[in-house]
Design a protein around this motif. Structure first.
Motif, PDB file in Angstrom:
ATOM      1  N   CYS A   1      33.113  41.578  42.722  1.00 26.67           N
ATOM      2  CA  CYS A   1      34.279  41.948  43.519  1.00 26.67           C
ATOM      3  C   CYS A   1      35.298  42.668  42.640  1.00 26.67           C
ATOM      4  N   ASP A   2      35.401  43.978  42.809  1.00 28.45           N
ATOM      5  CA  ASP A   2      36.328  44.777  42.011  1.00 28.45           C
ATOM      6  C   ASP A   2      37.750  44.750  42.552  1.00 28.45           C
ATOM      7  N   THR A   3      37.903  44.546  43.859  1.00 27.13           N
ATOM      8  CA  THR A   3      39.220  44.639  44.506  1.00 27.13           C
ATOM      9  C   THR A   3      39.619  43.324  45.149  1.00 27.13           C
ATOM     10  N   PHE A   4      40.804  42.842  44.804  1.00 28.60           N
ATOM     11  CA  PHE A   4      41.348  41.659  45.472  1.00 28.60           C
ATOM     12  C   PHE A   4      41.856  42.049  46.851  1.00 28.60           C
TER      13      PHE A   4
ATOM     14  N   GLY B   1      32.810  27.073  46.265  1.00 30.46           N
ATOM     15  CA  GLY B   1      31.958  27.820  45.357  1.00 30.46           C
ATOM     16  C   GLY B   1      32.763  28.806  44.527  1.00 30.46           C
ATOM     17  N   GLU B   2      32.076  29.732  43.891  1.00 35.47           N
ATOM     18  CA  GLU B   2      32.738  30.736  43.070  1.00 35.47           C
ATOM     19  C   GLU B   2      33.594  31.620  43.960  1.00 35.47           C
ATOM     20  N   ASN B   3      34.908  31.595  43.727  1.00 40.46           N
ATOM     21  CA  ASN B   3      35.836  32.287  44.622  1.00 40.46           C
ATOM     22  C   ASN B   3      36.948  32.942  43.792  1.00 40.46           C
ATOM     23  N   PRO B   4      36.731  34.201  43.353  1.00 37.12           N
ATOM     24  CA  PRO B   4      37.744  34.865  42.528  1.00 37.12           C
ATOM     25  C   PRO B   4      39.052  35.122  43.270  1.00 37.12           C
ATOM     26  N   PHE B   5      38.985  35.204  44.593  1.00 35.42           N
ATOM     27  CA  PHE B   5      40.192  35.441  45.384  1.00 35.42           C
ATOM     28  C   PHE B   5      41.106  34.221  45.341  1.00 35.42           C
ATOM     29  N   ARG B   6      40.520  33.051  45.463  1.00 34.01           N
ATOM     30  CA  ARG B   6      41.304  31.817  45.341  1.00 34.01           C
ATOM     31  C   ARG B   6      41.887  31.696  43.937  1.00 34.01           C
ATOM     32  N   ASN B   7      41.106  32.080  42.941  1.00 30.76           N
ATOM     33  CA  ASN B   7      41.577  31.965  41.563  1.00 30.76           C
ATOM     34  C   ASN B   7      42.849  32.779  41.327  1.00 30.76           C
ATOM     35  N   LEU B   8      42.847  34.048  41.787  1.00 33.97           N
ATOM     36  CA  LEU B   8      44.044  34.869  41.602  1.00 33.97           C
ATOM     37  C   LEU B   8      45.197  34.348  42.449  1.00 33.97           C
TER      38      LEU B   8
ATOM     39  N   ALA C   1      54.843  42.676  49.915  1.00 33.80           N
ATOM     40  CA  ALA C   1      56.068  43.453  50.047  1.00 33.80           C
ATOM     41  C   ALA C   1      56.987  43.203  48.860  1.00 33.80           C
ATOM     42  N   ALA C   2      56.631  42.200  48.038  1.00 34.64           N
ATOM     43  CA  ALA C   2      57.435  41.855  46.863  1.00 34.64           C
ATOM     44  C   ALA C   2      56.546  41.190  45.832  1.00 34.64           C
ATOM     45  N   LEU C   3      56.954  41.284  44.576  1.00 30.41           N
ATOM     46  CA  LEU C   3      56.177  40.735  43.470  1.00 30.41           C
ATOM     47  C   LEU C   3      57.123  40.493  42.303  1.00 30.41           C
ATOM     48  N   SER C   4      56.882  39.418  41.556  1.00 29.03           N
ATOM     49  CA  SER C   4      57.679  39.141  40.357  1.00 29.03           C
ATOM     50  C   SER C   4      56.924  39.620  39.121  1.00 29.03           C
ATOM     51  N   THR C   5      57.603  39.625  37.984  1.00 26.63           N
ATOM     52  CA  THR C   5      56.920  39.989  36.741  1.00 26.63           C
ATOM     53  C   THR C   5      55.854  38.950  36.392  1.00 26.63           C
ATOM     54  N   THR C   6      56.090  37.701  36.773  1.00 27.96           N
ATOM     55  CA  THR C   6      55.077  36.661  36.567  1.00 27.96           C
ATOM     56  C   THR C   6      53.830  36.970  37.387  1.00 27.96           C
ATOM     57  N   GLY C   7      54.032  37.405  38.627  1.00 32.43           N
ATOM     58  CA  GLY C   7      52.911  37.778  39.477  1.00 32.43           C
ATOM     59  C   GLY C   7      52.158  38.981  38.934  1.00 32.43           C
ATOM     60  N   MET C   8      52.897  39.951  38.386  1.00 36.06           N
ATOM     61  CA  MET C   8      52.244  41.119  37.798  1.00 36.06           C
ATOM     62  C   MET C   8      51.359  40.718  36.627  1.00 36.06           C
ATOM     63  N   LYS C   9      51.832  39.804  35.805  1.00 38.07           N
ATOM     64  CA  LYS C   9      51.039  39.342  34.662  1.00 38.07           C
ATOM     65  C   LYS C   9      49.797  38.585  35.130  1.00 38.07           C
ATOM     66  N   ALA C  10      49.916  37.860  36.233  1.00 38.10           N
ATOM     67  CA  ALA C  10      48.762  37.146  36.789  1.00 38.10           C
ATOM     68  C   ALA C  10      47.707  38.137  37.275  1.00 38.10           C
ATOM     69  N   ILE C  11      48.142  39.209  37.913  1.00 36.72           N
ATOM     70  CA  ILE C  11      47.219  40.256  38.347  1.00 36.72           C
ATOM     71  C   ILE C  11      46.520  40.875  37.147  1.00 36.72           C
ATOM     72  N   ARG C  12      47.288  41.164  36.117  1.00 39.07           N
ATOM     73  CA  ARG C  12      46.724  41.767  34.902  1.00 39.07           C
ATOM     74  C   ARG C  12      45.684  40.851  34.247  1.00 39.07           C
ATOM     75  N   SER C  13      45.883  39.548  34.350  1.00 45.21           N
ATOM     76  CA  SER C  13      44.974  38.585  33.712  1.00 45.21           C
ATOM     77  C   SER C  13      43.795  38.205  34.601  1.00 45.21           C
ATOM     78  N   SER C  14      43.763  38.670  35.834  1.00 49.55           N
ATOM     79  CA  SER C  14      42.719  38.290  36.777  1.00 49.55           C
ATOM     80  C   SER C  14      41.413  39.014  36.466  1.00 49.55           C
ATOM     81  N   SER C  15      40.378  38.701  37.232  1.00 49.94           N
ATOM     82  CA  SER C  15      39.076  39.343  37.060  1.00 49.94           C
ATOM     83  C   SER C  15      38.974  40.662  37.809  1.00 49.94           C
ATOM     84  N   PHE C  16      40.002  41.015  38.577  1.00 50.07           N
ATOM     85  CA  PHE C  16      39.927  42.195  39.447  1.00 50.07           C
ATOM     86  C   PHE C  16      40.352  43.470  38.724  1.00 50.07           C
ATOM     87  N   LEU C  17      39.830  44.592  39.213  1.00 47.66           N
ATOM     88  CA  LEU C  17      40.210  45.910  38.699  1.00 47.66           C
ATOM     89  C   LEU C  17      41.256  46.573  39.577  1.00 47.66           C
TER      90      LEU C  17
END
Length: 398
Positions: free
Chosen positions: A310-313, A324-331, A354-370
């Protein structure tokens, strides 16, 4: 993704579908069962002049029948309604990327896209007729035609479909190395209760449901162009009686229940490239080792979770807690409360940021998604003033 929102970035609504699918070309059951064993076409040289012709494959080592470039490219294939949202982030993403390593193309449903991609490397392709849900494959094939014909090919080229409401989840260098380093195509396969099925002589005929936002190898990109040009499986919606039986509630869908929901772009590519699947019974369990299916083998049973790669969240709330293995739940679980999609979506429409924090941005960056979607236009930065520059700095920078 409603009818009035981004064409390719929208969710799944299923109104006025049956009448449209009746016009599709019929295919016999015998033809469906022959496809998995069909051989590749003989090689042919794809050029820009062949945009309206069939692209042929090489039968030698599964590589493209084109002169090879010195290094592989990633082709970013955007689908949008009338523009790509948050282009400031995408400009930053592509800014330092070498033009020898990528190309980007955009298909828009409506006019007006040129303005949104000004001063960017993204090229607009001619719009082709399409229909929500029953045929978003035609614009995807149009993007593949332009990309395949745009220059000398490399066996490790990748063709990534990206929504106009998506944002990158990694710097270009990491997206490039990740995709080029994989051998085959990335399909994000839905849990098996979302797959389509009809009775057949072997028990049941099954079609695997996958995200529209896939990444194809060059071999699979060219093979899909061949098959679509030959009109193979273009009657898929009618063949599987898609969306003909109404939901009783949002979770009223189980494996091999004869009640099939979804859109052509969520089934056609895997069905065409790998063939249909037969299961002897509802309770049976087995695996399929499809050549070029990254993250395989594919497990076939009534209780499978997310599979493939899964490349896209995408925020589908009905499957956020699938066991089971669920990368969407993980992010999702790694996001702070302010960064969880404010619109959670439904069984038919994905959630939206519609909104995102810097903490959320870092979580996206650290996720398995591209890539991640879907984002509204000009989202709000919860703990700052400039969403675009902050996102580019925290997510898109090496």
């Amino acid at each position: 993704q409603g009818l009035g929102s981004l064409m390719a970035a929208s969710g799944r609504g299923f109104f006025s579908i049956i009448v449209l699918t009746l016009c599709l070309r019929s295919t016999t059951s015998h033809e469906w069962h022959l496809r998995r064993r069909s051989k590749l076409e003989q090689p042919r040289q794809p050029t820009a002049a062949q945009l309206n012709n069939t692209v042929q494959l090489s039968s030698i080592n599964g590589t493209a029948g084109v002169s090879s470039s010195s290094e592989p490219r990633v082709y970013f294939l955007f689908l949008a309604y009338d523009k790509i949202l948050n282009m400031d982030v995408w400009r930053a993403f592509f800014h330092k990327a070498s033009s020898s390593k990528f190309a980007a193309f955009l298909h828009c449903k409506n006019p007006g896209c040129e303005a949104s991609i000004a001063n960017s490397p993204i090229q607009l392709v001619d719009t082709v007729p399409n229909a929500y849900c029953t045929d978003l494959v035609s614009p995807m094939q149009q993007l593949l035609k332009y990309a395949v014909a745009s220059g000398a090919g490399h066996p490790q080229d990748k063709f990534a479909f990206v929504s106009g409401s998506s944002l990158p989840a990694k710097p270009f260098s990491e997206v490039y190395q990740t995709l080029i380093g994989r051998v085959g195509s990335d399909f994000c396969v839905f849990p098996s209760d979302e797959w389509a099925d009809i009775p057949d002589s072997h028990g049941i005929e099954v079609a695997v449901k996958h995200h529209q936002w896939m990444t194809l190898s060059r071999e699979h990109a060219e093979k899909s162009l061949n098959l679509w040009a030959k009109k193979q499986m273009q009657n898929f919606m009618m063949h599987f009686n898609m969306n003909a039986k109404k939901y009783l509630h949002a979770w009223d869908n189980t494996f091999a229940d004869g009640r099939n929901f979804g859109c052509l772009d969520e089934f056609w590519f895997m069905a065409a490239l790998f063939g249909d699947i037969s299961a002897s019974s509802i309770g049976s369990s087995r695996t399929e080792n499809f050549a070029g299916f990254v993250g395989g083998p594919l497990k076939i049973s009534a209780v499978e979770s997310w599979q493939g790669t899964c490349d896209t969240f995408v925020m589908w709330p009905t499957h956020l807690d699938t066991p089971g293995e669920n990368p969407f739940r993980n992010l999702y679980n790694s996001l702070d409360e302010a960064s969880r999609p404010q619109n959670r979506g439904s069984a038919w429409r994905p959630g939206e940021w519609a909104a995102l924090s810097t903490t959320g941005m870092k979580a996206i960056r650290s996720s398995s998604f591209l890539f991640v979607r879907k984002f509204s236009a000009s989202p709000r930065l919860v703990d700052g003033s400039d969403f675009g520059s902050t996102y580019a700095s925290l997510v898109c920078s090496d």
